[in-house]
Structures are given as C-alpha cells and as structure tokens.
Design a protein around this motif. Sequence first.
Motif, PDB file in Angstrom:
ATOM      1  N   GLY A   1       0.833  -1.183   0.000  1.00 51.26           N
ATOM      2  CA  GLY A   1       0.000   0.000   0.000  1.00 51.26           C
ATOM      3  C   GLY A   1       0.871   1.237   0.000  1.00 51.26           C
ATOM      4  O   GLY A   1       2.084   1.161  -0.070  1.00 51.26           O
ATOM      5  N   LEU A   2       0.218   2.401   0.080  1.00 50.40           N
ATOM      6  CA  LEU A   2       0.959   3.648  -0.017  1.00 50.40           C
ATOM      7  C   LEU A   2       0.758   4.505   1.225  1.00 50.40           C
ATOM      8  O   LEU A   2       0.773   5.721   1.151  1.00 50.40           O
ATOM      9  CB  LEU A   2       0.501   4.418  -1.266  1.00 50.40           C
ATOM     10  N   ASP A   3       0.547   3.870   2.368  1.00 51.83           N
ATOM     11  CA  ASP A   3       0.361   4.646   3.586  1.00 51.83           C
ATOM     12  C   ASP A   3       1.644   5.342   4.007  1.00 51.83           C
ATOM     13  O   ASP A   3       1.616   6.429   4.557  1.00 51.83           O
ATOM     14  CB  ASP A   3      -0.122   3.743   4.720  1.00 51.83           C
ATOM     15  N   ALA A   4       2.779   4.687   3.761  1.00 47.64           N
ATOM     16  CA  ALA A   4       4.070   5.327   4.029  1.00 47.64           C
ATOM     17  C   ALA A   4       4.615   5.853   2.707  1.00 47.64           C
ATOM     18  O   ALA A   4       3.857   6.335   1.886  1.00 47.64           O
ATOM     19  CB  ALA A   4       5.016   4.298   4.654  1.00 47.64           C
ATOM     20  N   ALA A   5       5.920   5.768   2.533  1.00 50.98           N
ATOM     21  CA  ALA A   5       6.497   6.233   1.271  1.00 50.98           C
ATOM     22  C   ALA A   5       6.164   5.253   0.161  1.00 50.98           C
ATOM     23  O   ALA A   5       6.003   4.066   0.388  1.00 50.98           O
ATOM     24  CB  ALA A   5       8.013   6.363   1.417  1.00 50.98           C
ATOM     25  N   ALA A   6       6.060   5.752  -1.068  1.00 47.79           N
ATOM     26  CA  ALA A   6       5.771   4.883  -2.212  1.00 47.79           C
ATOM     27  C   ALA A   6       6.927   3.929  -2.431  1.00 47.79           C
ATOM     28  O   ALA A   6       8.080   4.328  -2.407  1.00 47.79           O
ATOM     29  CB  ALA A   6       5.566   5.733  -3.465  1.00 47.79           C
ATOM     30  N   PRO A   7       6.663   2.626  -2.630  1.00 48.97           N
ATOM     31  CA  PRO A   7       7.747   1.681  -2.864  1.00 48.97           C
ATOM     32  C   PRO A   7       8.428   1.949  -4.193  1.00 48.97           C
ATOM     33  O   PRO A   7       7.844   2.511  -5.099  1.00 48.97           O
ATOM     34  CB  PRO A   7       7.021   0.333  -2.871  1.00 48.97           C
ATOM     35  N   ASP A   8       9.663   1.516  -4.286  1.00 46.20           N
ATOM     36  CA  ASP A   8      10.431   1.708  -5.506  1.00 46.20           C
ATOM     37  C   ASP A   8       9.926   0.752  -6.568  1.00 46.20           C
ATOM     38  O   ASP A   8      10.082  -0.453  -6.460  1.00 46.20           O
ATOM     39  CB  ASP A   8      11.915   1.441  -5.219  1.00 46.20           C
ATOM     40  N   ARG A   9       9.296   1.276  -7.606  1.00 40.95           N
ATOM     41  CA  ARG A   9       8.717   0.441  -8.643  1.00 40.95           C
ATOM     42  C   ARG A   9       9.782  -0.308  -9.419  1.00 40.95           C
ATOM     43  O   ARG A   9       9.531  -1.358  -9.996  1.00 40.95           O
ATOM     44  CB  ARG A   9       7.871   1.294  -9.593  1.00 40.95           C
TER      45      ARG A   9
ATOM     46  N   THR B   1       0.418  10.952  -9.561  1.00 43.75           N
ATOM     47  CA  THR B   1      -0.742  11.801  -9.276  1.00 43.75           C
ATOM     48  C   THR B   1      -1.467  11.326  -8.026  1.00 43.75           C
ATOM     49  O   THR B   1      -1.945  12.134  -7.219  1.00 43.75           O
ATOM     50  CB  THR B   1      -1.704  11.800 -10.478  1.00 43.75           C
ATOM     51  N   ILE B   2      -1.560  10.022  -7.840  1.00 43.45           N
ATOM     52  CA  ILE B   2      -2.190   9.478  -6.639  1.00 43.45           C
ATOM     53  C   ILE B   2      -1.455   9.968  -5.394  1.00 43.45           C
ATOM     54  O   ILE B   2      -2.078  10.396  -4.408  1.00 43.45           O
ATOM     55  CB  ILE B   2      -2.201   7.942  -6.699  1.00 43.45           C
ATOM     56  N   GLU B   3      -0.126   9.909  -5.426  1.00 46.67           N
ATOM     57  CA  GLU B   3       0.657  10.385  -4.275  1.00 46.67           C
ATOM     58  C   GLU B   3       0.410  11.869  -4.022  1.00 46.67           C
ATOM     59  O   GLU B   3       0.299  12.306  -2.872  1.00 46.67           O
ATOM     60  CB  GLU B   3       2.149  10.135  -4.531  1.00 46.67           C
ATOM     61  N   ARG B   4       0.298  12.639  -5.105  1.00 45.33           N
ATOM     62  CA  ARG B   4       0.076  14.071  -4.942  1.00 45.33           C
ATOM     63  C   ARG B   4      -1.305  14.342  -4.350  1.00 45.33           C
ATOM     64  O   ARG B   4      -1.461  15.206  -3.484  1.00 45.33           O
ATOM     65  CB  ARG B   4       0.238  14.770  -6.296  1.00 45.33           C
TER      66      ARG B   4
ATOM     67  N   ASP C   1     -10.151  10.870 -11.184  1.00 45.01           N
ATOM     68  CA  ASP C   1      -9.352  11.986 -10.686  1.00 45.01           C
ATOM     69  C   ASP C   1      -9.920  13.332 -11.119  1.00 45.01           C
ATOM     70  O   ASP C   1      -9.651  14.351 -10.477  1.00 45.01           O
ATOM     71  CB  ASP C   1      -7.907  11.844 -11.183  1.00 45.01           C
ATOM     72  N   VAL C   2     -10.686  13.352 -12.204  1.00 50.72           N
ATOM     73  CA  VAL C   2     -11.350  14.597 -12.607  1.00 50.72           C
ATOM     74  C   VAL C   2     -12.236  15.103 -11.480  1.00 50.72           C
ATOM     75  O   VAL C   2     -12.235  16.292 -11.134  1.00 50.72           O
ATOM     76  CB  VAL C   2     -12.170  14.374 -13.899  1.00 50.72           C
ATOM     77  N   ARG C   3     -12.971  14.192 -10.857  1.00 48.64           N
ATOM     78  CA  ARG C   3     -13.860  14.579  -9.755  1.00 48.64           C
ATOM     79  C   ARG C   3     -13.065  14.935  -8.508  1.00 48.64           C
ATOM     80  O   ARG C   3     -13.359  15.935  -7.833  1.00 48.64           O
ATOM     81  CB  ARG C   3     -14.827  13.428  -9.468  1.00 48.64           C
ATOM     82  N   ILE C   4     -12.043  14.128  -8.165  1.00 49.41           N
ATOM     83  CA  ILE C   4     -11.267  14.395  -6.951  1.00 49.41           C
ATOM     84  C   ILE C   4     -10.559  15.741  -7.050  1.00 49.41           C
ATOM     85  O   ILE C   4     -10.598  16.560  -6.120  1.00 49.41           O
ATOM     86  CB  ILE C   4     -10.242  13.264  -6.727  1.00 49.41           C
ATOM     87  N   ALA C   5      -9.899  15.977  -8.195  1.00 46.67           N
ATOM     88  CA  ALA C   5      -9.161  17.229  -8.379  1.00 46.67           C
ATOM     89  C   ALA C   5     -10.094  18.428  -8.368  1.00 46.67           C
ATOM     90  O   ALA C   5      -9.789  19.470  -7.768  1.00 46.67           O
ATOM     91  CB  ALA C   5      -8.374  17.176  -9.689  1.00 46.67           C
TER      92      ALA C   5
ATOM     93  N   ARG D   1     -10.088  21.549  -5.838  1.00 47.96           N
ATOM     94  CA  ARG D   1      -9.967  22.907  -6.378  1.00 47.96           C
ATOM     95  C   ARG D   1     -11.133  23.782  -5.930  1.00 47.96           C
ATOM     96  O   ARG D   1     -10.973  24.974  -5.648  1.00 47.96           O
ATOM     97  CB  ARG D   1      -9.902  22.861  -7.905  1.00 47.96           C
ATOM     98  N   ALA D   2     -12.322  23.179  -5.854  1.00 45.13           N
ATOM     99  CA  ALA D   2     -13.490  23.941  -5.412  1.00 45.13           C
ATOM    100  C   ALA D   2     -13.349  24.416  -3.971  1.00 45.13           C
ATOM    101  O   ALA D   2     -13.953  25.408  -3.576  1.00 45.13           O
ATOM    102  CB  ALA D   2     -14.753  23.091  -5.562  1.00 45.13           C
ATOM    103  N   LEU D   3     -12.514  23.704  -3.199  1.00 44.94           N
ATOM    104  CA  LEU D   3     -12.283  24.094  -1.812  1.00 44.94           C
ATOM    105  C   LEU D   3     -11.144  25.101  -1.679  1.00 44.94           C
ATOM    106  O   LEU D   3     -10.771  25.473  -0.575  1.00 44.94           O
ATOM    107  CB  LEU D   3     -11.981  22.852  -0.968  1.00 44.94           C
ATOM    108  N   GLY D   4     -10.557  25.480  -2.813  1.00 41.49           N
ATOM    109  CA  GLY D   4      -9.539  26.519  -2.772  1.00 41.49           C
ATOM    110  C   GLY D   4      -8.130  26.042  -2.960  1.00 41.49           C
ATOM    111  O   GLY D   4      -7.187  26.790  -2.721  1.00 41.49           O
ATOM    112  N   ARG D   5      -7.954  24.785  -3.443  1.00 37.71           N
ATOM    113  CA  ARG D   5      -6.604  24.256  -3.649  1.00 37.71           C
ATOM    114  C   ARG D   5      -6.504  23.791  -5.087  1.00 37.71           C
ATOM    115  O   ARG D   5      -7.320  23.016  -5.548  1.00 37.71           O
ATOM    116  CB  ARG D   5      -6.310  23.095  -2.703  1.00 37.71           C
ATOM    117  N   ASP D   6      -5.467  24.237  -5.803  1.00 35.70           N
ATOM    118  CA  ASP D   6      -5.302  23.871  -7.201  1.00 35.70           C
ATOM    119  C   ASP D   6      -5.055  22.380  -7.333  1.00 35.70           C
ATOM    120  O   ASP D   6      -4.394  21.780  -6.500  1.00 35.70           O
ATOM    121  CB  ASP D   6      -4.098  24.608  -7.823  1.00 35.70           C
ATOM    122  N   PRO D   7      -5.584  21.750  -8.426  1.00 39.19           N
ATOM    123  CA  PRO D   7      -5.309  20.338  -8.652  1.00 39.19           C
ATOM    124  C   PRO D   7      -3.867  20.132  -9.047  1.00 39.19           C
ATOM    125  O   PRO D   7      -3.221  21.027  -9.528  1.00 39.19           O
ATOM    126  CB  PRO D   7      -6.238  19.981  -9.821  1.00 39.19           C
TER     127      PRO D   7
END
Length: 653
Positions: A515-523, A554-557, A639-643, A647-653
């Motif tokens: 999973g990605l709860d910690a740092a992303a594993p090295d692919r 993008t998921i990590e971001r 991700d269109v919906r998540i971003a 953004r609607a809450l004031g943070r750029d995607p």
Amino acid sequence: MILAHRSVGNAPIHPAPEPSEKASTDPMARYAETCRAFRTARNSMEAFQHFAETSDYPALMLALRTAAVKLAVRPHDKAAASLIARAALALDIPEPDLLALTRVSADMIASGAWRPRSVNLDLSTIDASAKVEEAGFQADLNRWSHQLFPKTGCTTVPGLDTVYRAFGQGVHELGTAGQLIAPGLEVLAARVRGWSDALAADTQKLLRALRAGLKPSHLSQRDVAKLPPETQKQVLATAAWLSGFASDADKLVDVFRNANEHAASAQSPSGLFEKAKEHLSSGFFGLSKFLESAASVVRSGTDEKNWDTFSIHYLLLAMGLRSFGHPALGGAGTGLGVTFMFPTLEQFRREGRAQLRLVPNAWLIEGAPGGISLTSRGSEIRQRLMWVSAQVAEYEHHVTGGIPNMISMDFGEDYSYGPLIAFYSLIPIHNGGFLEFKVGGETRIFHPAFGPISLPTHHAAEWVTMVYDRLQQKAHRKQESRAKKSTQPAQKQLTQKQPTQKQLTQKQPAQEPKGLDAAAPDRAKATAPVAWPPGQDWRLAQKKIARSGHALETIERRKAEIAARSARTEPDAPGQLSSTERQEFERYLSEAPIKIRARERAIYRLADRARAGDQPGIIEARRALRALEKEVLAFEFADVRIAERLRALGRDP
C-alpha cells in the motif's frame, strides 16, 4: 459521498455541493501570461518545446481537459463552455482543438507533449499524444520514405483564395441554418425522452444516466464491471457527478455489475403489463437517442467553429494490377500518386492565403493480404482480413472496409489534421493482358464531428503494428535458425556456461506492495526487466507503463493534498472535505495503486518470458496491455472529480 437529484429504489439521497468555478481563481486570469507565451512560441518547434517544458502550459491544459470532460457529458454547462471559449480566444486556436483533450492521456498533457492540432499544422509535424508507437519494420520504412521523397511542398493555386473567402461566408450561413434546425430536434428528443422516463423503471433511468456520464471515460459498462469495487465506486460516482444524479455508491455497484439489471433492482418489472411498459420505454428511449444524435450531427456539422478545422485531401492514383482468384479480392499491384492537401479555413485566415500542399505517394504493394506505401510524410502499412483492413502510418491510423483496389471507405485520424472519413475508388482504363491499369483516387474529409471514431481505430492500429512486428520477428528467427545450424556445437557449449534469463529473474522474486500509507515503494525493484525485449508489444508496453507511472505519481500528490488539508482543519469544517468524502478518497487512493502495480507486474512477467525465449501470444500480450490501460483510464476519469473537488475548496489540482 454522493450527489443526488433523486433516489433510485430505496437508496438514500446524500446531497453534495456542486464544484464551483468561482471557488478558485479564474484559470484564464491565472494563466494569462502563459497564453501570451503560447502565441509567441507556436511558430517554432524549438521555441514551443522550451515553452512547454518551462511554463505553466501543462497545468493550463489539464484544467481545460476537466472543462472538456464536463462538456462531453453536459453540453449546456455554461461555466465549462465559457472557459473553453475564452481559452481558445486567448490561445488563438479553434475550440475543437481543446475539446479533443478528452481523448488525450493525462500523462501526455502533464508532460507538455500534447499540442493543439492547429499548432501541429503550423509546425508541419505531429506530437506523440495520439501517435501509435512505431514498429521496427515501420521505422525502417519511414526512413526510406524520407530519403526517397522531398519534404512536403506548397504551391499557390490562382483563384483558391477567392474560393476560400466564399467558403467562409457559406459556412456562416450554414451555421445560422443549423441554429434554427438543431433546437427543434432537441425539443422533440426531450419530449420523447419524457415519454420514455414516464414508463421506465428506476434502474433503467439510473443506467441511462450512467451511460451518459461514462462517455468521456472511454470505458464501457462491461469494462467498469470488471474493475475492483473501490475503483467502480469512484468511476460511478464521477459519472453520477457529471450526469447530474446518483444514489448510494454501493447500490450503484450492485446494479452496474449485475448482468441482468432487473435482478439487482428492488422494483424489477414483473408481469405482462410491466414488461410491455419496459419495452415501450426502451423504444421511446431509442427514438429519443436517435433524435438527440441527429441534433448533435446538425450542430457539429453546421457550427462555424468546427468548420474552421475542416479540410479535404485528394489522392490522385494510377495502379498497375494483376488479378488473382475471385474479382472481389481486387487483385494486387503497385502504383504512383500524389495527394493534394487543401488548407483549413483557420489556416487561410491566419496566413492570409490558401496554399496547396503536395505529397508524392508510392504504393509498393497493394492487395488482398495488405499493402505498403511510402510518402514524403512517412510510410503506411495495411493488414487486411478479406474486405476489412486496418492501417497505421507515421502520420495517421484508420480502418477500411471495402474491396481492395476497387472501392472502399476509411475511418480514422490524421495526427495533424484530426478525425477523418475517406472514400476510395479506382476505375479500369486499359487491360494489357497480364496487367490491368486503373486510375482513381481517394477523398479524405477531416471534421471534429468524426472524433468518436478516433480511439477505436487507434486500438485497431496498435493491433496491426503488433501483428506485422511478429511476422518480421518470425522471418528473422527462421534466418537465424538456418545460420546457427553450421555452428550449433559451439553455441550449445556457450549457452551451458551462462545462466538463462529465466534463472536470473528467478533470483529477484516479485514483492507485493503493501500500500501507499508510508512512502511509495520503488517500482524499479519489482519484476521489471533490466531492458525491455525487442518487439512492438514491448514498445507499446513502455508507453502504457509510462502512463501508469504518471497515474501513480498523481495518486501520491492527491494523498498529500488531502493530508495537508486535513492537518490544517477539522473534518466537516467550512472549506474542508466532509469526513465521508475524506474516507472515500483516502480508501480509493490507497487501493488504486495496488491494482495498477499488479497490472504492471503482469506485463513485466510477460516481458521476462519474452526475454527468456518464451514469447507470449499476441492475444495474451494485448489483454495484459488493455488491462493496465483500463485501470489507468478509470483513475484518470475518477481523478477529474477528486481534483475538481479539491480545487473547489480553494486548492489547485
């Protein structure tokens, strides 16, 4: 977690705020300097590449892609339509160029590799966003094409400027007529749709809306049904958000995954009367869709903005043919020709003159099994199955139906001019006994209304390149086998001293990411081969792996954005995600990368097999590539919906 205008069955309604364009800075004001730099850089390839790498151009295009996705589902979305129109004006490009962003992968846009069609025409080149990856055989043909033929030349035809001025005026009058006809068809379609909805079961209404919402995802209902449950929830929630209504997400998944949609509905029709209502509703719905399609064709076919990108190419061709077998096979032969490429109306307005481009053609072989041709724009190879063929060139791809060397019709996309439909015919002029001579040509029509055919023909073109590459590899293996017979003892001794690639790869077993709860594993530490094996399968795989890599980044971001926002304010506070939304997004963003990496590892394992000499079948390789592609398509759509929510809450995607 769900938007709703009405419920389905007994599912609860959960109202959620619609994303607001006013909740953040106006994108066109934010990217005003980027638009000015775009207009300056578009005249030079070097300047544009530098501009794309060093400016906010990718961020601007990602924002416009979201607006294009909205318009694909909600054509009357005023905020999205306004953003596209203002961006087209600021960038000095036709609006259809920006609406085509729904067909472009997010990684290409984020890297700055995508260019609007009109810019490709200015630069007389193409970008890599739609181009099918070249097979080795085709790359050789492309080199021969550029060596044999000079670059595409331009010539001025007396009187063509006058024709284009009259054409521009005619297009304006055509647009006026379309504005009178299309609304009437839409009103009639809405009335028939009302009759259908009055008779339809709740499940029918739900699935109809979801089909419309899924349109820009490029995923069919069958594709969605095969995705993991959390991915399904996000894809369906996004489709519901776009189409305007939804119910409980778990209810949607149950309905959507069930092969018999009525078995999942608490209000399934039973009895003869209910069945009659269902069929009558379906009939009215089909009629309403036909009327809606007719209205859409009228609008797109008469819209002045679409006609700005309209163009016609005409191929004048002379062929020498030898008939084999049944006349319906069309014979086989070679020929020479020249393509006359007329400019678009937008080119004429920009340059102030109408210049005709001339492209020489050499058809090396054309017959029932397929064909190969060379032009100054590059090569083209065709694979034919009876009267259906799929073609891929350096500059375009298309699918053809018809009798070779007699009559046919094409559907596809030119990477500079856009979606196309073509009509081809040859007529005999002389029968020389052994050879029959024919002349004729092909008329290619380019228009944004043909956009929906682009992706299906792109997949067919990928298949063609894989098949031709396998045939080439098979021929090379036969040559190598004959050459090795004389040195077989020495080769056997050499292979005994060195471990096989299979033995090497077994020393590094795959590790399932936790999973990605910690740092992303090295692919790179998974079963990815050190070097990809040769072949078109793996060139395509690299391209799709690059796209999935961008999705994982993008998921990590997105996770970091949600975590940063949650650290500043409490859940359910003003300007904050609700606790339900936060849990929903976090759960999905934790599970999505596991599924994407699993698809990646399946491709890596096939590549390992290929390097060890066990080449997977084309169907097996193709399925693995498509499975990864569908997972990534699902994330890019969700991700269109998540971003947009962030953004609607004031943070750029």
